[in-house]
Design an enzyme around this catalytic site. Structure first.
Site, PDB file in Angstrom:
ATOM      1  N   LYS A   1      39.332  39.785  43.409  1.00 15.09           N
ATOM      2  CA  LYS A   1      39.641  38.379  43.699  1.00 15.09           C
ATOM      3  C   LYS A   1      39.756  38.092  45.198  1.00 15.09           C
ATOM      4  CE  LYS A   1      41.248  36.794  39.330  1.00 15.09           C
ATOM      5  NZ  LYS A   1      41.373  38.028  38.506  1.00 15.09           N
TER       6      LYS A   1
ATOM      7  N   GLU B   1      45.518  27.901  41.876  1.00 15.94           N
ATOM      8  CA  GLU B   1      46.112  28.084  40.553  1.00 15.94           C
ATOM      9  C   GLU B   1      46.139  29.580  40.272  1.00 15.94           C
ATOM     10  OE1 GLU B   1      42.910  27.834  40.997  1.00 15.94           O
ATOM     11  OE2 GLU B   1      42.286  29.573  39.802  1.00 15.94           O
TER      12      GLU B   1
ATOM     13  N   SER C   1      36.790  46.325  38.025  1.00 16.09           N
ATOM     14  CA  SER C   1      37.217  45.093  38.703  1.00 16.09           C
ATOM     15  C   SER C   1      38.602  45.142  39.326  1.00 16.09           C
ATOM     16  CB  SER C   1      37.124  43.907  37.747  1.00 16.09           C
ATOM     17  OG  SER C   1      37.922  44.111  36.598  1.00 16.09           O
TER      18      SER C   1
HETATM   19  C1  LIG Z   1      41.144  38.054  37.136  1.00 15.27           C
HETATM   20  C2  LIG Z   1      40.563  39.354  36.742  1.00 15.27           C
HETATM   21  C3  LIG Z   1      39.435  39.437  35.880  1.00 15.27           C
HETATM   22  C4  LIG Z   1      38.828  38.232  35.228  1.00 15.27           C
HETATM   23  O1  LIG Z   1      38.344  37.253  36.091  1.00 15.27           O
HETATM   24  P1  LIG Z   1      36.801  37.045  36.367  1.00 15.27           P
HETATM   25  O2  LIG Z   1      36.738  35.763  37.100  1.00 15.27           O
HETATM   26  O3  LIG Z   1      36.122  36.976  35.022  1.00 15.27           O
HETATM   27  O4  LIG Z   1      36.322  38.200  37.144  1.00 15.27           O
HETATM   28  C5  LIG Z   1      38.893  40.676  35.612  1.00 15.27           C
HETATM   29  N1  LIG Z   1      39.432  41.816  36.122  1.00 15.27           N
HETATM   30  C6  LIG Z   1      40.510  41.771  36.937  1.00 15.27           C
HETATM   31  C7  LIG Z   1      41.049  43.049  37.479  1.00 15.27           C
HETATM   32  C8  LIG Z   1      41.106  40.560  37.279  1.00 15.27           C
HETATM   33  O5  LIG Z   1      42.179  40.537  38.079  1.00 15.27           O
END
Ligand SMILES: *Cc1c(COP(=O)(O)O)cnc(C)c1O
Length: 414
Positions: free
Chosen positions: A107, A129, A395
Protein backbone atom coordinates in the site's frame (compact mmCIF):
# COMPACT_ATOMS: atom_id res chain seq x y z
CA UNK A 1 -23.00 -2.83 -23.73
CA UNK A 2 -20.22 -4.20 -25.92
CA UNK A 3 -20.49 -7.71 -27.23
CA UNK A 4 -18.17 -9.91 -25.20
CA UNK A 5 -19.59 -13.17 -26.52
CA UNK A 6 -17.80 -12.48 -29.74
CA UNK A 7 -14.26 -13.83 -29.66
CA UNK A 8 -12.99 -11.31 -32.23
CA UNK A 9 -14.26 -8.44 -30.07
CA UNK A 10 -12.54 -9.80 -27.02
CA UNK A 11 -9.28 -10.24 -28.93
CA UNK A 12 -9.55 -6.68 -30.22
CA UNK A 13 -10.14 -5.30 -26.72
CA UNK A 14 -7.10 -7.22 -25.46
CA UNK A 15 -4.91 -5.70 -28.18
CA UNK A 16 -6.13 -2.25 -27.18
CA UNK A 17 -5.43 -3.01 -23.51
CA UNK A 18 -1.89 -4.10 -24.43
CA UNK A 19 -1.38 -0.88 -26.40
CA UNK A 20 -2.31 1.07 -23.25
CA UNK A 21 -5.56 2.51 -24.65
CA UNK A 22 -7.48 1.88 -21.42
CA UNK A 23 -8.75 3.76 -19.58
CA UNK A 24 -10.17 5.64 -22.61
CA UNK A 25 -10.96 9.36 -22.54
CA UNK A 26 -14.13 8.64 -20.52
CA UNK A 27 -12.13 6.75 -17.91
CA UNK A 28 -13.46 3.40 -19.09
CA UNK A 29 -12.06 -0.08 -19.52
CA UNK A 30 -14.50 -1.43 -22.11
CA UNK A 31 -17.84 -0.77 -20.42
CA UNK A 32 -16.36 -0.70 -16.90
CA UNK A 33 -15.08 2.22 -14.84
CA UNK A 34 -16.21 5.75 -15.62
CA UNK A 35 -17.38 8.38 -13.18
CA UNK A 36 -20.73 7.83 -11.46
CA UNK A 37 -20.64 10.63 -8.91
CA UNK A 38 -22.73 13.61 -7.78
CA UNK A 39 -22.27 16.77 -9.85
CA UNK A 40 -20.40 18.41 -6.94
CA UNK A 41 -17.53 15.92 -7.26
CA UNK A 42 -16.85 16.39 -10.96
CA UNK A 43 -14.64 19.52 -10.67
CA UNK A 44 -12.47 17.84 -8.02
CA UNK A 45 -12.01 14.74 -10.20
CA UNK A 46 -11.23 16.86 -13.27
CA UNK A 47 -8.66 18.79 -11.30
CA UNK A 48 -7.06 15.54 -10.16
CA UNK A 49 -7.09 14.26 -13.73
CA UNK A 50 -5.35 17.42 -14.94
CA UNK A 51 -2.83 17.11 -12.11
CA UNK A 52 -2.04 13.52 -13.06
CA UNK A 53 -1.54 14.52 -16.71
CA UNK A 54 0.73 17.36 -15.62
CA UNK A 55 2.81 15.55 -12.99
CA UNK A 56 2.77 11.76 -13.18
CA UNK A 57 5.28 11.52 -16.06
CA UNK A 58 7.16 14.66 -15.06
CA UNK A 59 10.89 13.83 -14.71
CA UNK A 60 11.27 15.78 -11.49
CA UNK A 61 8.22 14.08 -9.89
CA UNK A 62 9.47 10.69 -11.09
CA UNK A 63 12.95 11.38 -9.68
CA UNK A 64 11.58 12.32 -6.26
CA UNK A 65 9.24 9.31 -6.24
CA UNK A 66 12.08 6.95 -7.16
CA UNK A 67 14.28 8.46 -4.46
CA UNK A 68 11.60 7.97 -1.79
CA UNK A 69 10.82 4.45 -3.00
CA UNK A 70 14.49 3.44 -3.01
CA UNK A 71 15.69 5.15 0.17
CA UNK A 72 12.61 5.20 2.39
CA UNK A 73 10.17 2.48 1.23
CA UNK A 74 12.99 -0.01 0.59
CA UNK A 75 12.54 -0.72 -3.12
CA UNK A 76 13.26 -2.67 -5.13
CA UNK A 77 11.74 -5.39 -2.97
CA UNK A 78 13.45 -8.79 -3.37
CA UNK A 79 12.25 -11.75 -5.39
CA UNK A 80 12.75 -14.85 -3.21
CA UNK A 81 12.77 -18.46 -4.38
CA UNK A 82 10.58 -20.64 -2.14
CA UNK A 83 13.01 -23.57 -1.75
CA UNK A 84 10.96 -25.78 0.53
CA UNK A 85 7.54 -25.15 -1.00
CA UNK A 86 8.96 -25.66 -4.50
CA UNK A 87 10.43 -29.02 -3.56
CA UNK A 88 7.26 -30.05 -1.76
CA UNK A 89 4.80 -28.88 -4.43
CA UNK A 90 6.88 -29.98 -7.44
CA UNK A 91 7.07 -26.60 -9.20
CA UNK A 92 9.28 -23.50 -8.98
CA UNK A 93 7.65 -20.85 -6.80
CA UNK A 94 9.03 -17.28 -6.81
CA UNK A 95 7.75 -14.75 -4.29
CA UNK A 96 7.66 -10.98 -4.84
CA UNK A 97 8.31 -9.60 -1.37
CA UNK A 98 6.02 -6.60 -0.86
CA UNK A 99 5.91 -7.69 2.80
CA UNK A 100 9.38 -6.13 3.01
CA UNK A 101 8.19 -2.71 1.85
CA UNK A 102 7.99 -0.06 4.59
CA UNK A 103 4.87 -0.40 6.78
CA UNK A 104 4.59 -4.04 5.72
CA UNK A 105 2.65 -4.17 2.46
CA UNK A 106 2.34 -2.83 -1.07
CA UNK A 107 0.00 0.00 0.00
CA UNK A 108 2.91 2.36 0.62
CA UNK A 109 3.77 2.44 -3.12
CA UNK A 110 0.52 4.19 -3.89
CA UNK A 111 0.40 6.23 -0.67
CA UNK A 112 3.82 7.79 -1.28
CA UNK A 113 3.09 8.42 -4.98
CA UNK A 114 -0.19 10.12 -4.17
CA UNK A 115 1.21 12.15 -1.26
CA UNK A 116 3.91 13.54 -3.59
CA UNK A 117 1.19 14.38 -6.10
CA UNK A 118 -0.88 16.07 -3.37
CA UNK A 119 2.01 18.43 -2.63
CA UNK A 120 2.33 19.40 -6.27
CA UNK A 121 -1.42 20.02 -6.48
CA UNK A 122 -1.04 22.50 -3.61
CA UNK A 123 -3.04 20.48 -1.08
CA UNK A 124 -2.65 21.58 2.53
CA UNK A 125 -4.01 18.36 4.03
CA UNK A 126 -4.78 14.77 3.09
CA UNK A 127 -7.83 12.65 3.86
CA UNK A 128 -7.90 8.87 3.51
CA UNK A 129 -10.19 5.96 4.30
CA UNK A 130 -9.12 2.69 5.84
CA UNK A 131 -10.66 -0.69 6.56
CA UNK A 132 -8.22 -2.96 8.34
CA UNK A 133 -5.99 0.05 8.92
CA UNK A 134 -3.17 -0.87 6.52
CA UNK A 135 -3.91 1.91 4.07
CA UNK A 136 -4.41 4.32 6.98
CA UNK A 137 -0.96 3.44 8.32
CA UNK A 138 0.65 3.80 4.87
CA UNK A 139 -1.05 7.19 4.37
CA UNK A 140 -0.08 8.40 7.85
CA UNK A 141 3.54 7.38 7.19
CA UNK A 142 3.78 9.03 3.76
CA UNK A 143 2.15 12.22 5.07
CA UNK A 144 4.44 12.36 8.10
CA UNK A 145 7.43 11.96 5.79
CA UNK A 146 6.28 14.87 3.61
CA UNK A 147 4.94 17.09 6.39
CA UNK A 148 1.27 16.90 5.33
CA UNK A 149 -1.50 16.77 7.97
CA UNK A 150 -3.49 13.54 7.54
CA UNK A 151 -7.04 12.65 8.57
CA UNK A 152 -8.08 9.00 8.32
CA UNK A 153 -11.74 7.95 8.31
CA UNK A 154 -12.31 4.53 9.78
CA UNK A 155 -15.49 2.63 10.60
CA UNK A 156 -16.24 2.40 14.32
CA UNK A 157 -16.45 -1.39 14.04
CA UNK A 158 -13.01 -1.51 12.39
CA UNK A 159 -11.49 0.81 15.01
CA UNK A 160 -12.56 -1.71 17.59
CA UNK A 161 -11.18 -4.69 15.58
CA UNK A 162 -7.88 -3.07 14.55
CA UNK A 163 -6.72 -1.20 17.62
CA UNK A 164 -2.94 -1.62 17.01
CA UNK A 165 -3.18 0.07 13.61
CA UNK A 166 -5.17 2.95 15.10
CA UNK A 167 -2.30 3.44 17.54
CA UNK A 168 0.29 3.35 14.74
CA UNK A 169 -1.58 6.05 12.79
CA UNK A 170 -1.88 8.27 15.84
CA UNK A 171 1.80 7.88 16.72
CA UNK A 172 2.67 9.12 13.22
CA UNK A 173 0.56 12.20 13.82
CA UNK A 174 -2.62 11.32 11.92
CA UNK A 175 -6.10 12.17 13.14
CA UNK A 176 -8.36 9.10 13.15
CA UNK A 177 -12.07 9.87 12.81
CA UNK A 178 -14.53 7.09 13.73
CA UNK A 179 -17.38 6.64 11.24
CA UNK A 180 -20.58 5.61 12.99
CA UNK A 181 -22.95 5.80 10.00
CA UNK A 182 -23.74 3.12 7.42
CA UNK A 183 -22.15 -0.29 7.89
CA UNK A 184 -19.46 1.28 10.16
CA UNK A 185 -16.78 -0.39 8.05
CA UNK A 186 -14.76 0.38 4.90
CA UNK A 187 -17.64 1.36 2.64
CA UNK A 188 -18.92 3.97 5.10
CA UNK A 189 -15.37 5.25 5.62
CA UNK A 190 -14.96 5.86 1.86
CA UNK A 191 -18.25 7.81 1.79
CA UNK A 192 -17.14 9.96 4.72
CA UNK A 193 -13.68 10.70 3.27
CA UNK A 194 -15.31 11.81 0.00
CA UNK A 195 -17.72 14.06 1.92
CA UNK A 196 -14.75 15.74 3.63
CA UNK A 197 -12.88 16.13 0.33
CA UNK A 198 -15.78 17.83 -1.46
CA UNK A 199 -16.00 20.57 1.15
CA UNK A 200 -12.53 21.81 0.08
CA UNK A 201 -11.32 19.99 -3.05
CA UNK A 202 -8.51 22.49 -3.66
CA UNK A 203 -6.96 22.49 -0.21
CA UNK A 204 -7.59 18.80 0.48
CA UNK A 205 -6.29 15.73 -1.34
CA UNK A 206 -8.19 12.43 -1.13
CA UNK A 207 -5.68 9.57 -0.96
CA UNK A 208 -7.62 6.48 -2.05
CA UNK A 209 -6.30 3.07 -1.03
CA UNK A 210 -7.11 0.66 -3.85
CA UNK A 211 -7.67 0.53 -7.61
CA UNK A 212 -11.34 1.44 -7.14
CA UNK A 213 -13.53 4.55 -7.19
CA UNK A 214 -14.31 6.99 -10.00
CA UNK A 215 -11.86 7.79 -12.81
CA UNK A 216 -8.98 8.73 -12.54
CA UNK A 217 -8.33 6.79 -9.29
CA UNK A 218 -8.19 3.23 -10.72
CA UNK A 219 -5.72 4.49 -13.34
CA UNK A 220 -3.60 6.45 -10.85
CA UNK A 221 -3.34 3.51 -8.45
CA UNK A 222 -2.52 1.08 -11.27
CA UNK A 223 0.29 3.32 -12.49
CA UNK A 224 1.77 3.64 -8.99
CA UNK A 225 1.47 -0.08 -8.15
CA UNK A 226 2.78 -1.33 -11.52
CA UNK A 227 6.28 -1.06 -10.09
CA UNK A 228 5.53 -4.46 -8.50
CA UNK A 229 5.06 -6.14 -11.87
CA UNK A 230 7.84 -4.22 -13.62
CA UNK A 231 10.39 -5.19 -10.98
CA UNK A 232 9.09 -8.78 -10.88
CA UNK A 233 9.37 -9.15 -14.65
CA UNK A 234 13.02 -8.03 -14.65
CA UNK A 235 13.85 -10.13 -11.59
CA UNK A 236 12.27 -13.25 -13.12
CA UNK A 237 14.39 -12.82 -16.24
CA UNK A 238 17.55 -12.23 -14.19
CA UNK A 239 17.03 -14.74 -11.36
CA UNK A 240 14.62 -17.39 -12.62
CA UNK A 241 15.91 -17.59 -16.17
CA UNK A 242 12.68 -16.59 -17.87
CA UNK A 243 9.15 -15.33 -17.53
CA UNK A 244 6.76 -17.28 -15.32
CA UNK A 245 4.21 -19.68 -16.76
CA UNK A 246 1.69 -18.34 -14.26
CA UNK A 247 1.38 -15.19 -12.14
CA UNK A 248 -0.78 -15.07 -9.00
CA UNK A 249 -1.96 -12.29 -6.69
CA UNK A 250 -4.79 -11.85 -4.19
CA UNK A 251 -7.62 -9.44 -5.01
CA UNK A 252 -9.51 -7.23 -2.57
CA UNK A 253 -10.14 -3.91 -4.30
CA UNK A 254 -7.44 -5.10 -6.68
CA UNK A 255 -4.45 -2.75 -6.27
CA UNK A 256 -1.61 -5.20 -5.60
CA UNK A 257 -3.02 -7.53 -8.25
CA UNK A 258 -3.35 -4.92 -11.00
CA UNK A 259 0.15 -3.66 -10.13
CA UNK A 260 1.52 -7.17 -10.55
CA UNK A 261 -0.58 -8.10 -13.61
CA UNK A 262 -0.46 -5.02 -15.80
CA UNK A 263 3.19 -5.34 -16.92
CA UNK A 264 2.48 -9.00 -17.91
CA UNK A 265 -0.76 -8.44 -19.84
CA UNK A 266 1.09 -8.33 -23.16
CA UNK A 267 3.04 -11.54 -22.45
CA UNK A 268 0.48 -13.86 -23.95
CA UNK A 269 2.25 -17.04 -22.84
CA UNK A 270 1.97 -15.94 -19.21
CA UNK A 271 -1.22 -17.13 -17.52
CA UNK A 272 -2.59 -14.65 -14.98
CA UNK A 273 -4.71 -15.54 -11.94
CA UNK A 274 -6.42 -13.37 -9.33
CA UNK A 275 -7.48 -14.93 -6.04
CA UNK A 276 -10.45 -13.63 -4.07
CA UNK A 277 -11.80 -14.42 -0.63
CA UNK A 278 -14.19 -17.38 -0.76
CA UNK A 279 -15.01 -16.90 2.93
CA UNK A 280 -17.21 -19.68 4.30
CA UNK A 281 -19.05 -20.55 1.09
CA UNK A 282 -20.69 -19.47 -2.15
CA UNK A 283 -23.90 -18.02 -0.68
CA UNK A 284 -24.60 -14.26 -0.79
CA UNK A 285 -23.07 -12.76 2.35
CA UNK A 286 -20.70 -15.65 2.94
CA UNK A 287 -17.75 -14.41 0.85
CA UNK A 288 -16.12 -11.38 -0.78
CA UNK A 289 -15.53 -13.02 -4.17
CA UNK A 290 -16.83 -10.23 -6.36
CA UNK A 291 -15.37 -11.44 -9.65
CA UNK A 292 -16.52 -15.01 -9.05
CA UNK A 293 -20.08 -14.26 -7.93
CA UNK A 294 -20.73 -10.56 -8.65
CA UNK A 295 -22.96 -8.90 -11.23
CA UNK A 296 -22.52 -5.54 -13.03
CA UNK A 297 -23.51 -2.40 -11.20
CA UNK A 298 -22.31 0.93 -9.78
CA UNK A 299 -20.54 1.18 -6.44
CA UNK A 300 -18.58 4.14 -5.09
CA UNK A 301 -18.26 5.98 -8.35
CA UNK A 302 -17.50 3.25 -10.89
CA UNK A 303 -19.34 0.69 -13.01
CA UNK A 304 -17.87 -2.71 -12.18
CA UNK A 305 -18.87 -6.07 -10.80
CA UNK A 306 -20.28 -6.13 -7.29
CA UNK A 307 -21.99 -8.34 -4.76
CA UNK A 308 -25.64 -7.33 -4.76
CA UNK A 309 -29.02 -8.98 -4.49
CA UNK A 310 -31.66 -9.09 -7.25
CA UNK A 311 -32.81 -5.58 -6.24
CA UNK A 312 -29.37 -4.02 -6.46
CA UNK A 313 -28.89 -3.93 -2.69
CA UNK A 314 -25.21 -4.24 -1.82
CA UNK A 315 -24.61 -7.39 0.19
CA UNK A 316 -22.81 -7.79 3.47
CA UNK A 317 -19.58 -9.64 2.78
CA UNK A 318 -17.50 -12.03 4.81
CA UNK A 319 -13.83 -13.00 4.86
CA UNK A 320 -11.42 -13.95 7.62
CA UNK A 321 -9.14 -11.35 6.02
CA UNK A 322 -10.24 -7.76 6.56
CA UNK A 323 -8.26 -6.52 3.54
CA UNK A 324 -10.26 -8.65 1.09
CA UNK A 325 -13.63 -8.01 2.73
CA UNK A 326 -15.21 -5.56 0.23
CA UNK A 327 -18.31 -5.98 -1.96
CA UNK A 328 -16.79 -4.29 -5.05
CA UNK A 329 -13.66 -4.60 -7.17
CA UNK A 330 -11.61 -2.31 -9.39
CA UNK A 331 -13.12 -1.86 -12.88
CA UNK A 332 -10.01 -2.99 -14.77
CA UNK A 333 -10.29 -6.44 -13.15
CA UNK A 334 -13.92 -6.71 -14.28
CA UNK A 335 -12.64 -5.85 -17.76
CA UNK A 336 -9.72 -8.31 -17.73
CA UNK A 337 -12.06 -11.06 -16.59
CA UNK A 338 -14.64 -10.27 -19.24
CA UNK A 339 -12.15 -10.29 -22.12
CA UNK A 340 -10.68 -13.51 -20.76
CA UNK A 341 -7.12 -12.29 -20.14
CA UNK A 342 -7.14 -12.95 -16.38
CA UNK A 343 -8.82 -15.86 -14.57
CA UNK A 344 -10.25 -15.33 -11.11
CA UNK A 345 -10.86 -17.97 -8.48
CA UNK A 346 -11.65 -17.96 -4.80
CA UNK A 347 -10.13 -19.59 -1.74
CA UNK A 348 -12.01 -20.04 1.52
CA UNK A 349 -11.15 -18.93 5.06
CA UNK A 350 -9.92 -22.33 6.27
CA UNK A 351 -7.79 -23.06 3.24
CA UNK A 352 -6.14 -19.64 3.44
CA UNK A 353 -5.26 -20.13 7.11
CA UNK A 354 -3.78 -23.55 6.30
CA UNK A 355 -1.66 -21.97 3.56
CA UNK A 356 -0.55 -19.23 5.96
CA UNK A 357 0.73 -21.83 8.39
CA UNK A 358 2.43 -23.82 5.63
CA UNK A 359 4.25 -20.77 4.24
CA UNK A 360 5.30 -19.68 7.73
CA UNK A 361 6.78 -23.05 8.59
CA UNK A 362 8.29 -23.85 5.19
CA UNK A 363 9.89 -20.51 4.35
CA UNK A 364 10.00 -18.55 7.61
CA UNK A 365 7.63 -15.90 6.27
CA UNK A 366 4.43 -15.08 8.14
CA UNK A 367 2.24 -13.58 5.39
CA UNK A 368 -0.87 -11.45 5.71
CA UNK A 369 -4.04 -13.56 5.61
CA UNK A 370 -4.93 -11.74 2.35
CA UNK A 371 -1.68 -12.96 0.80
CA UNK A 372 -2.19 -16.52 2.05
CA UNK A 373 -5.22 -16.84 -0.25
CA UNK A 374 -2.89 -16.53 -3.26
CA UNK A 375 -0.53 -19.19 -1.91
CA UNK A 376 -3.35 -21.69 -1.45
CA UNK A 377 -4.22 -21.23 -5.13
CA UNK A 378 -0.55 -21.51 -6.16
CA UNK A 379 -0.27 -24.83 -4.33
CA UNK A 380 -3.16 -26.24 -6.39
CA UNK A 381 -1.65 -24.89 -9.63
CA UNK A 382 1.78 -26.37 -8.83
CA UNK A 383 0.23 -29.79 -8.35
CA UNK A 384 -1.61 -29.53 -11.69
CA UNK A 385 1.52 -28.25 -13.51
CA UNK A 386 4.61 -30.07 -12.22
CA UNK A 387 7.90 -28.37 -13.05
CA UNK A 388 6.28 -25.06 -13.95
CA UNK A 389 7.64 -21.64 -12.98
CA UNK A 390 5.20 -19.61 -10.87
CA UNK A 391 5.38 -16.00 -9.65
CA UNK A 392 3.25 -15.01 -6.67
CA UNK A 393 2.76 -11.58 -5.16
CA UNK A 394 3.50 -11.68 -1.44
CA UNK A 395 1.44 -8.56 -0.80
CA UNK A 396 2.09 -8.08 2.90
CA UNK A 397 3.29 -9.45 6.21
CA UNK A 398 1.05 -11.05 8.80
CA UNK A 399 2.01 -9.32 12.04
CA UNK A 400 -1.17 -7.24 11.83
CA UNK A 401 -3.19 -10.48 11.82
CA UNK A 402 -1.97 -11.80 15.16
CA UNK A 403 -5.29 -11.06 16.94
CA UNK A 404 -7.18 -13.11 14.29
CA UNK A 405 -4.55 -15.86 14.28
CA UNK A 406 -4.70 -16.06 18.08
CA UNK A 407 -8.44 -16.74 17.79
CA UNK A 408 -8.07 -19.29 14.97
CA UNK A 409 -4.85 -21.19 14.20
CA UNK A 410 -3.38 -20.62 17.67
CA UNK A 411 -6.57 -21.34 19.61
CA UNK A 412 -5.68 -23.48 22.63
CA UNK A 413 -1.99 -23.44 21.68
CA UNK A 414 -0.75 -20.35 23.55
C1 LIG B 1 -5.05 -4.15 1.63
C2 LIG B 1 -4.35 -5.43 1.35
C3 LIG B 1 -4.77 -6.28 0.29
C4 LIG B 1 -5.99 -6.02 -0.53
O1 LIG B 1 -6.00 -4.82 -1.24
P1 LIG B 1 -5.76 -4.75 -2.80
O2 LIG B 1 -6.13 -3.36 -3.15
O3 LIG B 1 -6.68 -5.77 -3.43
O4 LIG B 1 -4.35 -5.08 -3.05
C5 LIG B 1 -4.03 -7.42 0.03
N1 LIG B 1 -2.94 -7.75 0.77
C6 LIG B 1 -2.53 -6.96 1.79
C7 LIG B 1 -1.32 -7.36 2.56
C8 LIG B 1 -3.20 -5.78 2.11
O5 LIG B 1 -2.78 -5.02 3.13
Amino acid sequence: MMNFDNEANRADLLEREIRGEFPDDKGRYGPFGGRYVPETLIPALERLDAGIKRWLKDPEYQAELTRELNTWVGRPTPLSYAHTLSARWGAHVWMKREDLAHTGAHKINSAMGQALLAKRLGAKRVVAETGAGQHGVASAAACARLGLPCTVYMGAVDIERQAPNVGRMKLMGATVVPVTGGDQTLRAAVDEAIRDWVTDPNGTYYLLGSAIGPHPYPYLVRELQSIIGRESRQQMLAQAGGLPQAVYACVGGGSNAIGMFYPFVGDKDVEIYGVEAGGRGSGLGDNSATLSYGTPGVLQGAFSLLLQDAHGQIQETHSVSAGLDYPGVGPEHAFLKTIGRVSYESIGDDESLEALEELSQAEGILPAIETAHAFAAVRAYAKRHPGSRILVGLSGRGDKDMPTLTRTLLKGKL
